[in-house]
Scaffold this motif. Structure first.
Motif, short mmCIF file in Angstrom:
data_model
loop_
_atom_site.label_atom_id
_atom_site.label_comp_id
_atom_site.label_asym_id
_atom_site.label_seq_id
_atom_site.Cartn_x
_atom_site.Cartn_y
_atom_site.Cartn_z
N SER A 187 -0.73 -1.99 5.90
CA SER A 187 -0.56 -2.04 4.44
C SER A 187 -1.86 -1.59 3.79
CB SER A 187 -0.20 -3.45 4.00
OG SER A 187 1.08 -3.81 4.46
N HIS A 188 -1.76 -0.69 2.80
CA HIS A 188 -2.96 0.02 2.36
C HIS A 188 -3.05 0.23 0.85
CE1 HIS A 188 -5.35 3.87 1.89
NE2 HIS A 188 -6.17 3.18 2.65
N ARG A 189 -1.91 0.36 0.16
CA ARG A 189 -1.91 0.55 -1.29
C ARG A 189 -0.87 -0.37 -1.91
NH1 ARG A 189 -6.26 2.49 -0.77
NH2 ARG A 189 -6.86 4.68 -1.04
N LEU A 190 -1.25 -1.05 -3.00
CA LEU A 190 -0.37 -1.95 -3.73
C LEU A 190 -0.29 -1.50 -5.18
CD1 LEU A 190 -1.73 -5.40 -2.45
CD2 LEU A 190 0.25 -4.14 -1.57
N ARG A 191 0.92 -1.48 -5.73
CA ARG A 191 1.10 -1.14 -7.14
C ARG A 191 2.25 -1.97 -7.72
NH1 ARG A 191 -2.91 1.12 -5.89
NH2 ARG A 191 -3.54 3.29 -6.29
N TRP A 192 2.10 -2.40 -8.97
CA TRP A 192 3.18 -3.02 -9.72
C TRP A 192 3.81 -1.97 -10.63
CZ3 TRP A 192 5.05 -7.78 -8.79
CH2 TRP A 192 4.24 -8.71 -8.14
N GLY A 193 5.12 -2.07 -10.81
CA GLY A 193 5.81 -1.18 -11.73
C GLY A 193 7.17 -1.73 -12.08
N ASN A 194 7.73 -1.24 -13.19
CA ASN A 194 9.08 -1.62 -13.60
C ASN A 194 10.02 -0.48 -13.21
OD1 ASN A 194 11.40 -2.52 -14.78
ND2 ASN A 194 10.56 -2.72 -16.84
N PHE A 195 10.56 -0.56 -12.01
CA PHE A 195 11.32 0.55 -11.45
C PHE A 195 12.81 0.47 -11.75
CE2 PHE A 195 7.61 -0.30 -8.79
CZ PHE A 195 6.95 0.92 -8.90
N ASN A 196 13.30 -0.72 -12.06
CA ASN A 196 14.74 -0.88 -12.32
C ASN A 196 15.04 -1.34 -13.73
OD1 ASN A 196 13.89 -3.51 -12.23
ND2 ASN A 196 14.94 -4.04 -10.32
N GLY A 197 14.03 -1.42 -14.57
CA GLY A 197 14.23 -1.86 -15.94
C GLY A 197 14.38 -3.35 -16.12
#
Length: 382
Positions: free
Chosen positions: A131-141
């Motif tokens: 595991s190397h990169r972590l990101r938060w996002g609103n991908f499904n609304g």
């Protein structure tokens, strides 16, 4: 290619401030208001020897998050338990030479008074090797989801690193201290070093750009009747493995409204690359090398540095002679103009660009691996 530039009113200058000169092996940065005082703080981590700490804005006093981790590689900030303060996800136990073990993913609960209480309770989310990169996002609304991108696939090894990395998405469960479910978003990216969260089609939902041996790919969830849609955008450097593909990625726009993608290529490479759309809309996009002087390129962000509505590139490399630069597109000449931000004082492993003091201008934070430091470049544009 790139042109050298001097500082001017529309090219910000920066005051250099060393936040920490005892961060040996420094690797990752995250920016968040850790103590809830309305000011953004700096979160930093080192892989070997391990450190996971935060610095309070504006004194930059250093506070420990945990001393019980090893091989720390990435962090991501979010209010996970809904209590109003910022918690942190940490990916640790990283070892590129061991792709069948490690990859511990945990979240650390903010103690509520983190300047006084250093006891951040840890809860396990998952284990995915490398595991190397972590990101938060609103991908499904529906709210924030966590993306976990390993750098290589399970069982992959040097020098070819064959085997796709298992990129996963996690939604915050009703009881975040319990079991976290996950969905495999992709399992075919090899040497997946870079990732950026973008709203590609401006529909209010986030998408992903990835940088890997395959170059630059766009990953979208729940579009065109598909659960996952992957679209190649940039070819990357087509050298021989492991010096192949793309290493970092960012999306920006120019004065005429057109978009561009910036990358460092190949993996840990020497090139700063810009991709621009073809006039007929076909893919892959046109590739242009704007700088080929990097040594161990390892950090890139695309952002509007001077609030003129046009994005610049900020990029750095972590091997000698070290360097941190910004790049600005000059429409009159069709060339990218380079401005030196730091001359050899930091072996850049990671950068963050954000307004830390609330004056409306973006500052730059960089962390150095070989140089073992965290440095703030405070904007002096007025």
């Amino acid at each position: 290619m790139v042109l050298a530039a001097c500082q001017s009113l529309d090219r910000p200058s920066y005051a250099r401030h060393v936040v920490d000169d005892e961060m040996a092996g420094g690797y990752g940065l995250e920016i968040a208001d850790i103590d809830g005082d309305g000011l953004l703080d700096i979160v930093a981590l080192a892989t070997n020897p391990t450190q996971f700490v935060w610095y309070r804005n504006p004194s930059w006093e250093k506070h420990l998050i945990t001393a019980n981790s090893r091989g720390d590689i990435a962090a991501a900030a979010q209010d996970i338990d809904g209590d109003g303060d910022i918690d942190l996800v940490l990916a640790s136990e990283f070892n590129l030479a061991e792709s069948t073990q490690g990859g511990l993913l945990q979240w650390f609960e903010n103690p509520g008074n983190p300047t006084q209480n250093q006891e951040w309770q840890a809860y396990t989310i998952d284990r995915v090797p490398t595991s190397h990169r972590l990101r938060w996002g609103n991908f499904n609304g529906k709210g924030p989801s966590l993306i976990n991108l390993p750098i290589i696939g399970i069982g992959a090894s040097a020098p070819r690193y064959e085997g796709g990395a298992q990129m996963k998405a996690y939604e915050i469960p009703a009881n975040p201290k319990g079991h976290w479910g996950s969905v495999v978003v992709s399992n075919d990216l090899e040497m997946a070093h870079g990732i950026a969260v973008v709203d590609w089609n401006e529909d209010g939902r986030d998408d992903l750009l990835t940088a890997s041996f395959a170059g630059i790919n766009l990953t979208q969830l729940a579009v065109d009747g598909r659960f996952v849609k992957q679209t190649p955008i940039g070819v990357g450097n087509r050298g021989e493995r492991p010096t192949q593909g793309s290493s970092e990625v960012g999306l920006g726009s120019l004065a005429d409204g057109s978009r561009f993608i910036a990358s460092i290529e190949p993996w840990h490479g020497n090139e700063v690359v810009v991709y621009r759309p073809n006039e007929d809309g076909s893919r892959p996009w046109q590739r242009e090398v704007i700088d080929d002087t990097f040594a161990g390129g390892h950090a890139l962000i695309v952002t509007d540095l001077n609030n003129d509505g046009v994005d610049e590139i900020v990029a750095g490399h972590r091997s000698r002679p070290y360097g941190l630069y910004s790049y600005r597109y000059m429409a009159a000449t069709g060339q990218w103009e380079r401005t030196e931000l730091d001359a050899g004082g930091i072996g850049v492993a990671g950068i963050a660009v954000v307004d830390l003091n609330g004056d409306g201008y973006r500052d730059i934070v960089a962390i150095g691996s070989a140089t073992g430091n965290v440095v703030l470049f405070a904007s002096r544009v007025r």
